[in-house]
Every structure is written in structure tokens, then in C-alpha cells.
Enzyme design. Structure first.
Site, mmCIF file in Angstrom:
data_model
loop_
_atom_site.group_PDB
_atom_site.id
_atom_site.type_symbol
_atom_site.label_atom_id
_atom_site.label_comp_id
_atom_site.label_asym_id
_atom_site.label_seq_id
_atom_site.Cartn_x
_atom_site.Cartn_y
_atom_site.Cartn_z
ATOM 1 N N GLN A 143 0.813 -1.212 0.000
ATOM 2 C CA GLN A 143 0.000 0.000 0.000
ATOM 3 C C GLN A 143 0.850 1.269 0.000
ATOM 4 O OE1 GLN A 143 -3.096 -1.450 3.240
ATOM 5 N NE2 GLN A 143 -3.987 0.138 1.978
ATOM 6 N N HIS A 144 0.187 2.381 -0.276
ATOM 7 C CA HIS A 144 0.705 3.745 -0.076
ATOM 8 C C HIS A 144 1.725 4.230 -1.093
ATOM 9 C CE1 HIS A 144 -1.243 3.171 3.753
ATOM 10 N NE2 HIS A 144 -0.296 2.406 4.234
ATOM 11 N N ASP B 105 -2.466 -5.084 0.413
ATOM 12 C CA ASP B 105 -1.994 -6.386 0.876
ATOM 13 C C ASP B 105 -2.747 -6.903 2.100
ATOM 14 O OD1 ASP B 105 -0.858 -4.400 2.451
ATOM 15 O OD2 ASP B 105 1.212 -4.967 2.040
#
EC number: 2.7.1.17
Length: 482
Positions: free
Chosen positions: A71-72, A241
Site C-alpha cells: 500500500q501507499h 496487501d
């Protein structure tokens, strides 16, 4: 047999699983490594995906694909679909000051007020991992690159986009073909899991101008078609995830997953959103239409790696040493902020050893303190979820660190609950595959096959002093030099 594929594009590697859409039976799988570093050219992810697909025997017989991933990460694209600069990953902490600035600005100079305003707006308080802080860093540190940005995607968005034949050199930028899902969008800092809308004002506060953002698909909504070999399988929305792993495990309300990988994540399925102004709990969405409040630590399995390296043993040797020492390591406490920390938000912190005495300066005591310190940090995350009204009834221990015998046996003594340890598997890729089967089926609910039933239960009496002595020293850490 109808086949589906799930992809896990993680920090360290890319995994591909091919499963039977009806039963979930694993047919074949493949893997490829990613380069090290917290700033990575996304093309490496694409190359690794191609290698992993080939290692899995290709996808020419697959009817649906979904991509799960880290992520991110900030993937900035220009108007022609070119990557503007290397992607900043979730564990890149250079945007720590940008996070502080964003919080104070939204609170008109009052950090506490600003933190709650962010939590109310998007469920999370900005920290260095969130995409919006990386965009602010880009605006301030590389203004020429910031000016070039025409679209922002997350790692799994970008891979899904590339699988659909888009990207620079594809005959058109195709920025309008970018798609994402609720779980990953909720980790950007500019999408609300409550209203299911982008907060373009917060995006602009980060980057300085508005750009094209991926369309957010529903949990089982089909995306564009992929271009794979001679077929055009449907693409699922994908997932972050942790949400993908929860989908693989079939977690529901009251279930909490403790994932010990590069990062440590405590995540729960909840029917209502959270808005924690302290920043300890981030209020994300899950992959089913519900919510996924979670607490994330930067230091998890790497704590075990470091301890094993210091002691000159492998992980089996570390477990043997740790289990030979008494609970609480005779007062030796490791605060495991080896790479700074996200929860609590201490990006410049260092790790520390406390309580050293002649009697506890042995390899066994250090091994025990390393395992207990890592688990205590995760136990603080469990407590933070409870403080937000999240039910914690069953704990599932997953990730590479769950394969440590010491972790499995010590975890119940620290967490105060039995832990379920599922059979090792590629849960993120499996969750993506389950989502692909869901998209293909057109059903209102995901297929019933999950990994949660195949779990071993580990129980032990809680040892309160372990967490008590950790709580007494966890704020006593050093600061990395400039």
C-alpha cells in the site's frame, strides 16, 4: 476447470498463484524478486511480474486476474503515462516532516485539532507512509517533478493498468483507464472510506494541484480486460496487501490478523469505520465493502533478522535461544524501533536495550527480549484497536515471522489470547485470486474457499510482566543523527 490468477506485488517480491475458480485448489505458482530500497522504479515491478507469470507457467488459460500489493507507494505519472520519478514506498520516511506540516495546517496550527480533522475526513492521520505526505514531499523537494504530475497511482493500480495494455509507449497514455479499489484508496490520505469519495482538497493540499486519480471499483466490480498472451481475461479491482490477506483467510467481525512481515500489521474486520485522532489506528476499508482498521509497525520480522545476525545464528537457532530463556528475559527489554517507527509515530527513533544486568547478558536473554519486544509493539496495536471499539475475539498469526517457533509459542503469553496459525501460504496472492473468482462469478458474495480453516491453535497463559516492563521503557529511545 476455470482458472483465476492472483498477484502479490509486495515490497520484496512478486508472487503469482493460479487457482481453480470453483474450489480454490492451487494449480501452479511463480515468483520473482524486487530490488531493495525504499525508492524504486516501478518498471522493476512490471519486469518481476512478467518473470513471475512465466515461472507460474503463463496465464494463457486464465479467465480473471486480480492484483494485490503493498500500500501507499507513490507512482507519479505525467500526461504521456511516463513515470515521473522512482516510486516512494510505504517505508520511505523522508516525508515525515511533510506529514507533520499537513496535520498542523489542517488544524490551523493546532496539531491535535488537525489530527482529528484528518481522521474525521479520511479515517487516518498523516504519517510518512501515506501517499499524501509523499506528494507534499515531492511538491517541496522536487517542484519541477511535481509540476509534471498528471496522475497518481498506487503500486497495484499501476500494475493493473499495465496489464490492461496502458502506459507510455502503448499508443496513448490511457490515464482514464486507471482503476483501484476501496482498500488501497483508503490508504492514500485523500479518499474517504465513509463517503466513498476522493477528497480533492486534501490531494491538492499535498501536491499543490489536482490530477487524475484512479476510478474506485466496488469489491467485485470488473475492471478493464487484461492483455495476456492470446486471451483477454477480466481484471478485478485488486486490493491492498492486508485486505487481500483478510479475504484469503475469510476473516469476519471479531477476527484480527497479526501479520509479521517486513512491517508488522494488526488489522481487524469491522462493520463501522474508525476515526482515531491519535493516529495509532488507521481507518482503512477492506476488500468486501466493510472496514479494516489497523495499526502498523515498521519493525517486525527485521527485528528477528537483526537479533539472529547479532547472535550469529539462523532463525531456528534464534528460536531455540529465545525459548531457553525465561518469560520477561529477567528484565531485559528490547524496544524495537530499529528503522524509526510508524505506530507510535516516531520516524527518527532508534531501538534500545533496557534493564541490562550481569545475569541477563546472555545470547538467550537477548533472543527472548527481541521476540518479546517485537510482539509487545504489536500487542500495543491490538490494544489500540480495542480502544476504538473494535472487537478482538480471534487472533490469526500470519506472515514470515509466524514461521518462527519462538514467535508462535511466545505470542499467546504477550497477546493474552490463543493464536491461530494458518498453514503457510501466499495469502495476499490467494486473496487476490479469490477476488478474481468473485468478479468472474458475478455473485453477491465471495466464493467460499478460504485458508482460515487450516489453522493450528497455540495457547499459553498470559505473562503480564512482559508487557508491563515494556510499557515502562518504550518511550526511552534514541534519535537517529541527522
Amino acid at each position: 476447470m476455470t482458472l483465476v490468477a492472483g498477484v502479490d506485488s509486495s515490497t520484496q517480491s512478486c508472487k503469482v498463484v493460479v487457482r481453480d475458480a470453483d474450489t480454490g485448489e492451487l494449480v501452479r505458482q511463480g515468483r520473482a524478486s524486487h530490488p531493495d530500497g525504499t525508492s524504486v522504479d516501478p518498471r522493476h515491478w512490471w519486469d518481476a511480474l512478467q518473470t513471475a507469470i512465466a515461472d507460474a507457467g503463463g496465464l494463457d488459460d486464465v479467465d480473471a486476474i486480480s492484483v494485490g500489493g503493498q500500500q501507499h507507494g507513490m507512482v507519479a505519472l505525467d500526461s504521456s503515462g511516463e513515470v515521473v520519478r522512482d516510486a516512494l514506498l510505504w517505508n520511505d520516511t523522508r516525508s515525515a516532516q511533510a506529514a507533520l506540516d499537513l496535520v498542523e495546517e489542517l488544524g490551523d496550527g493546532d496539531a491535535e485539532k488537525g489530527a482529528q480533522a484528518w481522521a474525521d475526513a479520511v479515517g487516518s492521520v498523516p504519517v510518512a507512509s501515506l501517499t499524501v505526505t509523499k506528494l507534499r514531499w515531492l511538491r517541496d523537494a522536487e517542484p519541477e517533478n511535481a509540476d509534471r504530475v498528471a496522475a497518481v497511482a498506487l503500486p497495484h493500480d499501476w500494475l493493473t493498468w499495465r496489464l490492461s495494455g496502458n502506459g507510455a509507449g502503448s499508443g496513448g497514455a490511457g490515464l482514464d483507464q486507471l482503476v483501484t479499489d476501496r482498500s488501497d484508496a483508503s490508504g492514500t490520505g485523500y479518499w474517504s472510506p465513509v463517503t466513498n469519495d476522493y477528497r480533492l482538497d486534501l490531494l491538492e493540499r499535498g501536491l499543490g494541484h489536482r490530477v487524475h486519480l484512479p476510478r474506485v471499483l466496488g469489491p467485485s466490480e470488473a475492471g478493464p480486460r487484461a492483455v495476456v498472451g492470446g486471451r483477454e481475461p477480466v481484471l478485478g479491482p485488486g486490493a491492498g496487501d492486508n485486505a487481500a490477506a483478510a479475504l484469503a483467510l475469510g476473516l469476519g467481525p471479531g477476527d484480527v490478523a497479526v501479520s509479521i512481515g517486513t512491517s508488522g500489521v494488526v488489522s481487524a474486520i469491522a462493520s463501522s469505520p474508525t476515526a482515531d485522532g491519535s493516529g495509532l489506528v488507521t481507518g482503512f476499508a477492506d476488500a468486501t465493502g466493510a472496514f479494516l482498521p489497523l495499526a502498523c509497525t515498521l519493525n517486525a520480522s527485521r527485528v528477528l533478522d537483526a537479533a539472529a545476525r547479532m547472535l550469529g545464528v539462523d532463525h531456528a537457532g534464534l528460536s531455540e535461544l529465545a525459548l531457553s530463556a525465561p518469560a520477561g528475559a529477567d528484565g531485559l527489554v528490547l524496544v524495537p524501533y530499529l528503522e524509526g517507527e510508524r505506530t507510535p509515530n516516531k520516524p527518527d527513533a532508534t531501538g534500545a536495550l533496557h534493564g541490562l544486568r550481569l545475569a541477563n547478558t546472555t545470547p538467550a536473554h537477548l533472543a527472548r527480549a527481541a521476540v518479546e519486544g517485537m510482539l509487545c509493539a504489536l500487542a500495543d496495536g491490538i490494544d489500540a484497536l480495542r480502544a476504538q471499539g473494535v472487537a478482538v475475539e480471534r487472533l490469526f498469526l500470519i506472515g514470515g515471522g509466524a514461521q518462527s517457533r519462538a514467535v508462535r509459542e511466545i505470542a499467546p503469553t504477550v497477546f493474552g489470547l490463543p493464536v491461530h496459525v494458518p498453514t503457510p501460504g501466499e495469502y495476499v496472492a490467494d486473496g487476490a485470486a479469490r477476488q478474481a473468482a468473485w468478479v468472474l462469478s458475478g455473485s453477491a458474495t465471495a466464493p467460499s474457499w478460504t485458508a482460515a480453516a487450516e489453522a493450528a491453535l497455540h495457547s499459553a497463559d498470559p505473562v503480564a510482566r512482559v508487557r508491563e516492563q515494556y510499557a515502562a521503557v518504550r518511550e526511552l529511545t534514541g534519535t537517529r543523527p541527522l
